[in-house]
Write an enzyme that holds these catalytic residues in place. Structure first.
Site, PDB file in Angstrom:
ATOM      1  N   TRP A  75      -2.686   0.673  -9.285  1.00 20.11           N
ATOM      2  CA  TRP A  75      -1.844  -0.105  -8.218  1.00 20.11           C
ATOM      3  C   TRP A  75      -0.401  -0.719  -8.564  1.00 20.11           C
ATOM      4  CZ3 TRP A  75      -2.844   0.856  -3.016  1.00 20.11           C
ATOM      5  CH2 TRP A  75      -1.284   0.005  -2.283  1.00 20.11           C
ATOM      6  N   ASN A  99      -6.637  -5.345 -15.041  1.00 24.15           N
ATOM      7  CA  ASN A  99      -6.064  -5.472 -13.738  1.00 24.15           C
ATOM      8  C   ASN A  99      -5.730  -7.326 -14.037  1.00 24.15           C
ATOM      9  OD1 ASN A  99      -6.717  -5.893 -11.096  1.00 24.15           O
ATOM     10  ND2 ASN A  99      -8.455  -6.712 -10.815  1.00 24.15           N
ATOM     11  N   LYS A 482      -4.290 -10.348  17.760  1.00 25.71           N
ATOM     12  CA  LYS A 482      -5.536  -9.275  17.000  1.00 25.71           C
ATOM     13  C   LYS A 482      -6.711 -10.072  17.532  1.00 25.71           C
ATOM     14  CE  LYS A 482      -4.517  -8.162  14.278  1.00 25.71           C
ATOM     15  NZ  LYS A 482      -3.201  -7.637  13.579  1.00 25.71           N
ATOM     16  N   LYS A 597      -6.594   3.623  12.112  1.00 25.99           N
ATOM     17  CA  LYS A 597      -5.367   2.946  10.544  1.00 25.99           C
ATOM     18  C   LYS A 597      -3.639   2.962  10.408  1.00 25.99           C
ATOM     19  CE  LYS A 597      -4.830  -0.926   8.151  1.00 25.99           C
ATOM     20  NZ  LYS A 597      -4.725  -2.221   8.286  1.00 25.99           N
TER      21      LYS A 597
HETATM   22  O1  M6R Z   1       1.013   0.958   9.524  1.00 21.15           O
HETATM   23  P1  M6R Z   1       2.149   0.409  10.275  1.00 21.15           P
HETATM   24  O2  M6R Z   1       2.240  -0.654   9.949  1.00 21.15           O
HETATM   25  O3  M6R Z   1       2.914   1.004  10.421  1.00 21.15           O
HETATM   26  O4  M6R Z   1       1.216  -0.037  11.613  1.00 21.15           O
HETATM   27  C1  M6R Z   1       1.657   0.100  13.079  1.00 21.15           C
HETATM   28  C2  M6R Z   1       1.240  -0.758  13.325  1.00 21.15           C
HETATM   29  O5  M6R Z   1      -0.311   0.399  14.522  1.00 21.15           O
HETATM   30  C3  M6R Z   1       0.390  -1.480  13.218  1.00 21.15           C
HETATM   31  O6  M6R Z   1       0.507  -2.763  12.379  1.00 21.15           O
HETATM   32  C4  M6R Z   1      -1.054  -2.028  14.182  1.00 21.15           C
HETATM   33  O7  M6R Z   1      -1.200  -2.803  15.054  1.00 21.15           O
HETATM   34  C5  M6R Z   1      -2.451  -3.185  13.656  1.00 21.15           C
HETATM   35  N1  M6R Z   1      -3.819  -2.045  13.919  1.00 21.15           N
HETATM   36  C6  M6R Z   1      -2.899  -4.046  14.249  1.00 21.15           C
HETATM   37  O8  M6R Z   1      -3.642  -4.912  13.647  1.00 21.15           O
END
Ligand code: M6R
Length: 602
Positions: A75, A99, A482, A597
């Site tokens: 990374w 690492n 959250k 995600k």
């Molecule tokens: O990958 P991104 O930061 O662009 O995603 C934006 C939102 O979809 C993301 O932050 C979402 O609100 C999360 N699941 C919050 O925990």
């Protein structure tokens, strides 16, 4: 956030290393590489991108009989994700994988260069192998050379070296980055976590910081600063999923706990005695800029809101924040004196990406703050600051948010200095606070147990109001997001002063107010807002370093003297509160219903 593996034994080394690296690929996939000594022959393979590229490159290679091998999945932190920067790094007769971050690599590199050593990569890691060989060339004692090398490293490392100078051993050392040793009937394994060796080794020893050593006749010789030491092997769990979570119940929990160490990676190399520096930023991008617009979604939008407070306050630059899905369709008035910042964990969020394309089309310069290098948003942006949070598996974002906020804090100070808006004393106070922030993110076990205990009182009711002022308002929004994402309970974030303009009508004992009450920003103001809610019988959970007698529940935070340190500690509290409520409700914390995600549709 790289992953390393090592193997000593008679079995096919390629398979063992590729399998092991596959388990660690979540820690980074900018490049991967393997080096091995088999039949006294030193060999190595590297490929950029996913591990499959390395596996393909090694498809015709086989190793049989006794040998030693080390592998790495990267990374990128120092230097671009190129093949030259991929590990293992080669000296004249040795290879290293590492690492962590070697903080004093620049000094070491200069000294080695003055001794005539040539460097091929931009990495901090390459210094380790050259230092090792440089010392060994003088004393002709590889183990002593390794010891002296380790003693000269500053920073964090889990590192393995193989060398033709002692072809039947692996040298290992750990400080600040994880590494363990696995054992199985004459075979010895090294890895960044136990998943690569589950099913292969049956016993394990988790190295402590400061320990190092090598293999002699199939036995581990272990040392620390006091000399040789004994160690005890443990039985290795056969449960892979449990091991991937490092013993935590959920990835989200693991990611909350990781925030402290990851923040050091985010900061590393970006702060110095003079302030903040970003290798990634070419100053010309700031020419003619008199305004900033930030566009993002969800959690990233909340970090953007936090950043706007910091940018206006420190850098004195007008900053506006827009939700990407709104921005796209509002026919925004755009000026090419505006720097357009996008924030995204994944770098693939469709609305944010489209907003960026619109801004670019209108001639704006663009900067992205992102966690995934080579993602669509990174490729589309003029420049990118990577957050270096490592892969985030929990759908509910935690460490990505924390690192975004840190990058924005750093960027606000960077701009403040460029624009001559901050005094040296103020800047030095800010730097002190930045360097202290990993401590403010450490999860205190007693605090976690307390939140676990009180969470049972917050499983019902008709809703939650998270309230805060200033930067604690976006934190209130994030705390509420959250909670609703993983508990499915209704929660809102509100500016504390706004409650009396409507929402307070909802107040009764079944309305839970989570009050963020820092001592460093507007304490008296928020205190009166909370008193108003308490007078209407709302149940109050106060989070503050200062005792508050109207609280029904109270979480006492530490007495920091900088708002951002209070911010990070309170952020951890709200994350754990959501986690504990969700667990009590029996929900899937890591994969909450209806969410994904990466949101690649609009
Ligand atoms: O990958 P991104 O930061 O662009 O995603 C934006 C939102 O979809 C993301 O932050 C979402 O609100 C999360 N699941 C919050 O925990």
């Amino acid at each position: 956030m790289c992953g390393i593996v090592g193997y000593y034994g008679n079995n096919e080394k390629k398979e063992i290393l590729i399998d092991g690296l596959r388990e660690l690929e979540y820690r980074g996939y900018d490049s991967a590489g393997i080096a091995l000594i088999n039949d006294n022959l030193l060999n190595h393979f590297k490929a950029i991108g996913k591990l499959d590229n390395l596996a393909y490159r090694m498809r015709d290679f086989n190793s049989s009989g006794f040998g030693v091998a080390i592998g790495h999945t990267r990374w990128a932190t120092h230097g671009k994700p190129t093949e030259l920067n991929a590990h293992p790094h080669l000296g004249d007769y040795s290879f290293v994988v590492h690492n962590g971050i070697i903080e004093n690599y620049k000094e070491l590199k200069e000294t080695l260069k003055s001794d005539g050593v040539e460097f091929l990569s931009q990495t901090d890691t390459e210094t380790i192998v050259h230092l090792f060989e440089n010392i060994n060339n003088q004393i002709d004692n590889p183990f002593e050379a390794f010891t002296q090398t380790i003693n000269r490293l500053e920073g964090a490392y889990a590192t393995l070296i193989i060398s033709e100078a002692m072809a039947d051993t692996i040298f290992f050392a750990k400080y600040g980055s994880p590494m363990l040793i696995g054992f199985n009937d004459g075979e010895i394994f090294f890895a960044s976590s136990d998943t690569p060796i589950i099913g292969k080794a049956n016993e394990v020893y988790y190295l402590e910081d400061g320990e190092y050593g090598y293999i002699v006749d199939g036995e581990i010789k272990l040392f620390d600063k006091n000399g040789a030491k004994e160690f005890k092997r443990e039985r290795l769990t056969p449960d892979k999923i449990l091991a991937q979570k490092d013993g935590y119940r959920f990835f989200m929990e693991k990611e909350i706990y990781e925030q402290s160490s990851i923040m050091s990676d985010t900061i590393m190399g970006r702060v110095n005695d003079n302030g903040v520096d970003f290798d990634e930023i070419d100053d010309s991008i700031l020419d003619g800029i008199d305004e900033i617009k930030i566009c993002a979604c969800g959690t990233s939008y909340h970090s953007a809101l936090t950043g706007a407070y910091l940018l206006e306050r420190s850098a004195k630059i007008r900053t506006s924040v827009e939700i990407a899905s709104e921005f796209r369709y509002k026919d925004p008035l755009l000026s090419n004196k505006t720097l357009f910042i996008t924030i995204s964990q994944s770098g693939e969020t469709a609305d944010t990406l489209e907003a960026l394309k619109m801004a670019k089309k209108a001639g704006l310069k663009s900067l992205s703050i992102c966690n995934v290098d080579n993602s669509s948003i990174v490729r589309e942006s003029d420049i990118t600051i990577l957050t270096r949070a490592g892969i985030e598996k929990g759908v509910a974002s935690t460490k990505a948010f924390a690192t975004q906020v840190m990058v924005l804090w750093l960027f606000s100070l960077y701009l403040a200095k460029k624009r001559d808006k901050i005094s040296p004393e103020q800047l030095s106070n800010e730097i002190k606070a930045i360097l202290h922030s990993p401590t403010s993110l450490k999860v205190d076990d007693n605090l976690h147990s307390k939140i676990h205990r009180l969470s049972k009182r917050y499983l019902h009711g008709h809703g939650f109001f998270f309230i805060g002022r200033d930067i604690f308002y976006p934190l209130a929004l994030e705390g509420a997001l959250k909670l609703k994402e993983i508990s499915y309970l209704h929660a809102e974030g509100y500016p504390a002063g706004e409650m009396k303009h409507g929402p307070i009508a909802l107040a009764d004992s079944e309305l839970f107010t989570i009050a963020l009450m820092p001592q460093t920003l507007w304490y008296d103001k928020i205190k009166s807002n909370v008193e108003e809610l308490s007078a209407r019988d709302s149940t109050i959970l106060a989070i503050s370093p200062l005792d508050f007698e109207l609280a029904d529940d109270f979480i006492k935070t530490k007495e920091y003297d900088h708002p951002m340190l209070e911010f990070f500690e309170m952020m951890v509290v709200t994350q754990i509160l959501a986690l504990e409520i969700s667990i009590r409700l029996g929900n899937d914390v890591d994969m909450p219903r209806n969410l994904a995600k990466s949101v690649t549709v609009e």
